[in-house]
Design an enzyme around this catalytic site. Sequence first.
Site, PDB file in Angstrom:
ATOM      1  N   GLU A 190      -5.510  -1.809   6.975  1.00 26.42           N
ATOM      2  CA  GLU A 190      -4.652  -0.613   7.118  1.00 26.42           C
ATOM      3  C   GLU A 190      -4.939   0.415   6.039  1.00 26.42           C
ATOM      4  O   GLU A 190      -4.896   0.105   4.844  1.00 26.42           O
ATOM      5  CB  GLU A 190      -3.174  -1.040   7.072  1.00 26.42           C
ATOM      6  CG  GLU A 190      -2.241   0.125   7.378  1.00 26.42           C
ATOM      7  CD  GLU A 190      -0.797  -0.298   7.572  1.00 26.42           C
ATOM      8  OE1 GLU A 190      -0.547  -1.468   7.932  1.00 26.42           O
ATOM      9  OE2 GLU A 190       0.080   0.547   7.348  1.00 26.42           O
ATOM     10  N   ASP A 226      -2.563 -18.562   2.883  1.00 21.58           N
ATOM     11  CA  ASP A 226      -2.084 -18.559   4.263  1.00 21.58           C
ATOM     12  C   ASP A 226      -1.072 -17.418   4.453  1.00 21.58           C
ATOM     13  O   ASP A 226       0.089 -17.522   4.046  1.00 21.58           O
ATOM     14  CB  ASP A 226      -1.439 -19.938   4.523  1.00 21.58           C
ATOM     15  CG  ASP A 226      -0.923 -20.105   5.929  1.00 21.58           C
ATOM     16  OD1 ASP A 226      -0.722 -19.097   6.622  1.00 21.58           O
ATOM     17  OD2 ASP A 226      -0.698 -21.266   6.325  1.00 21.58           O
ATOM     18  N   LYS A 250       8.190  -5.030   6.381  1.00 22.48           N
ATOM     19  CA  LYS A 250       6.774  -5.008   6.818  1.00 22.48           C
ATOM     20  C   LYS A 250       5.941  -4.258   5.777  1.00 22.48           C
ATOM     21  O   LYS A 250       4.831  -4.654   5.443  1.00 22.48           O
ATOM     22  CB  LYS A 250       6.676  -4.347   8.193  1.00 22.48           C
ATOM     23  CG  LYS A 250       5.297  -4.427   8.834  1.00 22.48           C
ATOM     24  CD  LYS A 250       4.373  -3.295   8.455  1.00 22.48           C
ATOM     25  CE  LYS A 250       3.035  -3.416   9.171  1.00 22.48           C
ATOM     26  NZ  LYS A 250       2.082  -2.379   8.754  1.00 22.48           N
ATOM     27  N   HIS A 259      -1.061   9.197   5.560  1.00 18.95           N
ATOM     28  CA  HIS A 259      -1.591   8.227   6.505  1.00 18.95           C
ATOM     29  C   HIS A 259      -2.603   8.868   7.427  1.00 18.95           C
ATOM     30  O   HIS A 259      -3.658   8.326   7.699  1.00 18.95           O
ATOM     31  CB  HIS A 259      -0.404   7.723   7.325  1.00 18.95           C
ATOM     32  CG  HIS A 259      -0.527   6.305   7.733  1.00 18.95           C
ATOM     33  ND1 HIS A 259      -0.775   5.289   6.852  1.00 18.95           N
ATOM     34  CD2 HIS A 259      -0.423   5.725   8.944  1.00 18.95           C
ATOM     35  CE1 HIS A 259      -0.813   4.155   7.497  1.00 18.95           C
ATOM     36  NE2 HIS A 259      -0.609   4.387   8.768  1.00 18.95           N
TER      37      HIS A 259
END
Length: 422
Positions: A83, A277, A261, A375
Amino acid sequence: MQRSSRLSGFYQLGQEERLDLVKSHCELDDATIKALKDSSALPFDLVNRLVENAIGGFTVPLGIATNMIIDGQDILIPMATEESSVIAAVGNTAKQCRETGGFFTSLSGTEMIAQVQIINLSDPWSARAKVLERKTEIAEICNACDPVLIKLGGGFRDLEVRIIDTRSGPMVVVHLIVDTRDAMGANAVNTMAETLAPKLSEWTGGKHHLRILSNLADRRVARARAVWQAETIGGAEIVQGIMAAADFADADPYRAATHNKGIMNGVSAVTLATGNDTRAIEAGAHAFAARTGRYRSLSHYEVTPEGNLAGSIELPMALGMVGGATKVHPTAQACLKILGVTSAAQLSGIAAAVGLAQNFGALKALATVGIQQGHMALHAQNVAIAAGAVGDEIALVAQRMADAKTIRQDVAESILVSLRQA
Ligand code: MEV
């Protein structure tokens, strides 16, 4: 014609043979097969040992977040993420709290929980008492499973026996609490649970069923905090703006999911870069966020008496430095060297600090110019590449799309055509 996905013996084949089969099954061209074949930075032998039916690798960009001071040390942070903006946001945020000493971290401990489920009991309270009576014996059985862990100072620490009501009736759930030190510890605690389970059936008269660790690693909680001075981040209005954003997340699960998130954008990128993990960390984080019965924000923001913004975060962080991909993946090893960490505790604090940095960066952008400005500039470059731009064309196409305030592949394609004609 639809082909069967039943590829008997696929697991026994080498890379070339597997790719040949995939090629004919999916009618792929040579260029696609080449993309799959040349996809891994790791030797195929290693890839093939890490997962089953391997055909190649999947490269995720790895970058360095700069400016971080964590517990008094300047640390470069390797982050693996696809991202855009994530790595830059951490560096920008970290720069804005250097004058207050950066991030301060701690870890509650390195204990993991393994669960053994016992069913078919009409007398769960007696069963619970019987298990608790055997604590010393249980400690011995668990510790005998892993002499190396004992040598490293880890091992069985405590026992909890819970009775839960379920649709299938009451169940006894035994928690083995095990200090796994610098390992994430899944293998160690799962072995202990599996070894002990038949004894639990024998002692209680019930039937042991599931035996597996819990990813709600709430005895391995990492914490990080930092202070951003109001004048550094743009004044009291921005402090208030971030406070309102944080309070929104804490009050509303729809917002909390997105807020968390953003935190995991940072945490998972460090987790992946160090060969840990990511799903375990994410499952633990989200379960922890819901521990009060309502899904809430993992971070907290407050205004200090001086009017500055204090941020803090707390979340389970079952990260390991030994075992699994961490140990065998050369890039993960290199990332641990960049971090310069020598313990899972240090690594966990760093990941929590990166999560907080990421969160502050997102809230500040959202509370001011919005997320799209930063972004979109990077997104535009990706769209330009997807449209076929190469070299200098990428920045030019991205810039023209940004000027036109329309970032779409068809727009990028037509800009590219006109650029090339010119
Ligand atoms: C995007 O990946 C993450 C954000 O949505 C986080 C947030 O909204 O706080 C920007």
